[in-house]
Design a protein around this motif. Sequence first.
Motif, PDB file in Angstrom:
ATOM      1  N   ASP A  71     -13.733   2.804  -1.909  1.00 32.10           N
ATOM      2  CA  ASP A  71     -15.076   3.154  -1.440  1.00 32.10           C
ATOM      3  C   ASP A  71     -14.997   3.971  -0.163  1.00 32.10           C
ATOM      4  O   ASP A  71     -15.711   4.953   0.021  1.00 32.10           O
ATOM      5  CB  ASP A  71     -15.902   1.881  -1.171  1.00 32.10           C
ATOM      6  N   ARG A  72     -14.122   3.543   0.733  1.00 37.65           N
ATOM      7  CA  ARG A  72     -14.046   4.232   2.027  1.00 37.65           C
ATOM      8  C   ARG A  72     -13.575   5.683   1.868  1.00 37.65           C
ATOM      9  O   ARG A  72     -14.096   6.579   2.502  1.00 37.65           O
ATOM     10  CB  ARG A  72     -13.108   3.470   2.961  1.00 37.65           C
ATOM     11  N   TYR A  73     -12.568   5.874   1.002  1.00 40.07           N
ATOM     12  CA  TYR A  73     -11.972   7.213   0.923  1.00 40.07           C
ATOM     13  C   TYR A  73     -12.434   8.017  -0.294  1.00 40.07           C
ATOM     14  O   TYR A  73     -12.013   9.170  -0.470  1.00 40.07           O
ATOM     15  CB  TYR A  73     -10.441   7.108   0.954  1.00 40.07           C
ATOM     16  N   GLY A  74     -13.279   7.396  -1.134  1.00 39.82           N
ATOM     17  CA  GLY A  74     -13.834   8.134  -2.266  1.00 39.82           C
ATOM     18  C   GLY A  74     -12.798   8.558  -3.278  1.00 39.82           C
ATOM     19  O   GLY A  74     -12.890   9.654  -3.838  1.00 39.82           O
ATOM     20  N   ASN A 253       0.293 -10.951   0.411  1.00 45.56           N
ATOM     21  CA  ASN A 253      -0.193 -12.334   0.362  1.00 45.56           C
ATOM     22  C   ASN A 253      -1.709 -12.413   0.556  1.00 45.56           C
ATOM     23  O   ASN A 253      -2.354 -11.466   1.027  1.00 45.56           O
ATOM     24  CB  ASN A 253       0.577 -13.216   1.362  1.00 45.56           C
ATOM     25  N   SER A 254      -2.273 -13.571   0.199  1.00 39.35           N
ATOM     26  CA  SER A 254      -3.735 -13.718   0.162  1.00 39.35           C
ATOM     27  C   SER A 254      -4.366 -13.517   1.534  1.00 39.35           C
ATOM     28  O   SER A 254      -5.419 -12.878   1.666  1.00 39.35           O
ATOM     29  CB  SER A 254      -4.108 -15.118  -0.329  1.00 39.35           C
ATOM     30  N   ALA A 255      -3.745 -14.062   2.575  1.00 35.84           N
ATOM     31  CA  ALA A 255      -4.324 -13.946   3.922  1.00 35.84           C
ATOM     32  C   ALA A 255      -4.305 -12.488   4.390  1.00 35.84           C
ATOM     33  O   ALA A 255      -5.259 -12.005   5.010  1.00 35.84           O
ATOM     34  CB  ALA A 255      -3.544 -14.829   4.892  1.00 35.84           C
ATOM     35  N   ALA A 256      -3.237 -11.790   4.071  1.00 36.57           N
ATOM     36  CA  ALA A 256      -3.126 -10.380   4.462  1.00 36.57           C
ATOM     37  C   ALA A 256      -4.218  -9.549   3.782  1.00 36.57           C
ATOM     38  O   ALA A 256      -4.852  -8.689   4.407  1.00 36.57           O
ATOM     39  CB  ALA A 256      -1.746  -9.851   4.096  1.00 36.57           C
ATOM     40  N   GLN A 257      -4.434  -9.823   2.492  1.00 39.26           N
ATOM     41  CA  GLN A 257      -5.487  -9.086   1.769  1.00 39.26           C
ATOM     42  C   GLN A 257      -6.852  -9.313   2.414  1.00 39.26           C
ATOM     43  O   GLN A 257      -7.604  -8.367   2.659  1.00 39.26           O
ATOM     44  CB  GLN A 257      -5.569  -9.566   0.323  1.00 39.26           C
ATOM     45  N   ALA A 258      -7.156 -10.592   2.693  1.00 37.23           N
ATOM     46  CA  ALA A 258      -8.470 -10.914   3.257  1.00 37.23           C
ATOM     47  C   ALA A 258      -8.643 -10.284   4.636  1.00 37.23           C
ATOM     48  O   ALA A 258      -9.705  -9.741   4.969  1.00 37.23           O
ATOM     49  CB  ALA A 258      -8.631 -12.436   3.343  1.00 37.23           C
ATOM     50  N   ALA A 259      -7.588 -10.343   5.446  1.00 40.39           N
ATOM     51  CA  ALA A 259      -7.660  -9.764   6.798  1.00 40.39           C
ATOM     52  C   ALA A 259      -7.888  -8.258   6.726  1.00 40.39           C
ATOM     53  O   ALA A 259      -8.697  -7.696   7.475  1.00 40.39           O
ATOM     54  CB  ALA A 259      -6.370 -10.073   7.556  1.00 40.39           C
ATOM     55  N   ALA A 260      -7.197  -7.595   5.817  1.00 40.04           N
ATOM     56  CA  ALA A 260      -7.309  -6.140   5.716  1.00 40.04           C
ATOM     57  C   ALA A 260      -8.715  -5.727   5.278  1.00 40.04           C
ATOM     58  O   ALA A 260      -9.286  -4.765   5.817  1.00 40.04           O
ATOM     59  CB  ALA A 260      -6.255  -5.598   4.757  1.00 40.04           C
ATOM     60  N   ARG A 265     -13.810  -3.180   7.345  1.00 39.17           N
ATOM     61  CA  ARG A 265     -15.275  -3.203   7.507  1.00 39.17           C
ATOM     62  C   ARG A 265     -15.680  -2.910   8.957  1.00 39.17           C
ATOM     63  O   ARG A 265     -16.762  -2.399   9.215  1.00 39.17           O
ATOM     64  CB  ARG A 265     -15.753  -4.620   7.135  1.00 39.17           C
ATOM     65  N   LEU A 266     -14.790  -3.234   9.904  1.00 36.51           N
ATOM     66  CA  LEU A 266     -15.163  -3.183  11.329  1.00 36.51           C
ATOM     67  C   LEU A 266     -14.774  -1.834  11.950  1.00 36.51           C
ATOM     68  O   LEU A 266     -13.934  -1.770  12.848  1.00 36.51           O
ATOM     69  CB  LEU A 266     -14.469  -4.333  12.078  1.00 36.51           C
TER      70      LEU A 266
END
Length: 372
Positions: A71-74, A253-260, A265-266
């Motif tokens: 979405d960000r880079y189209g 890993n799952s935490a890395a995906q969520a953090a990224a 978004r920020l």
Amino acid sequence: MPLEFAARTRRIPVYPLAAGYDLGADVAMLASNESCFAPHPSVVEAAARVLGGVNRYPDPSYAPLRRALADRYGISPGRIALGNGSCDILLAAGEALLEPGAEVVYAWPAFSVYPHLAAASGARAIEVPLDDEDRHDLDAIATEITVATRLVMICNPNNPTSTALGLDEIEAFLRRVPSHVCVILDEAYCEFALTLGDTYASLELLRKFPNLVLLRTFSKVYGLAGMRVGYALCGAEDFRVAVDQVRQPFYLNSAAQAAAVEALRLQDDVERRVTETIAGRIELMDGARELGLWVAESDANFIWLHLPEDIEEADVVSGLKGRGVLVRAGASLGRDGSLRVTVGTPAENERFVDALGACLASPTASGTKRAR
Ligand SMILES: Cc1ncc(COP(=O)(O)O)c(C=O)c1O
């Protein structure tokens, strides 16, 4: 009897690891081009939220992160490769593209991991010296491309020299590269590059060159080096398919995906980091220039300087360490007599400039003449 390892293992150069992780809190860690800003609290929360579910494997399609980047880079999710840091994608590219008889071309000095690719695969590495301003010499690189070339790497901005080329120069270069040769434009530091304009600018090139791959990371401006998340925006889907084919399925890993996903978004936070990093970069460059040193025009979150001929690099590095400042010695990066210094907090930047001044003035730092 010691174990007998494969010839390729013996060829792989040892990565120059940064020291100092055990030195305690009162040390300015300016050796690894990390972000001096801690992750945003909501990024930490996003990572923490998934920990209760880590009895399950991570989502192997990495759908939320892939979608967020798409979405960000189209560009379509199928043209986005993800990795355990961008190094993971780089090494996978080497495995997927290179083999004995093939060639890989890159400038030198550039990112220390590049020599690994040829060593691991048995391909031939063609290292092309930087120009007099420590920038890529794209003409010289173009002339090294032969029928054996499978991969060309351009590091922009270049690590360790901090210099960047404009996209017009890169586009003119890409026109000279045969379309079956993969070009990885390593943009680990692109967010800090005033020369590039914005992070969308190079995407225009993807539309024109299907053999191009933009390699990026969450380790620098996003402040997630310890999480290990990298990505590649690909001119065509075949690169993503090939690097996925040569790796284990669960590389992120799952935490890395969520953090990224949350960090992406920020973007206001990203902009703030960029502004403050560029202000710090100016402090470092001005400070080093006021000490009479040659400093490259930096487009990254670090600076690159040359020491005077009669000063031993090792003395300066250890003098700085003695004053609680860790920087990267040029000798470990392919160019003796230089230093690579990461932008830190304002206090760390000031500490570095003061410590460098003291090292240059102190006879213990400059006692020995360098043999060149
Ligand atoms: C030019 C360049 N590319 C790639 C990387 C790899 O970053 P990571 O594996 O943390 O994404 C680095 C790290 O310093 C770098 O300097």
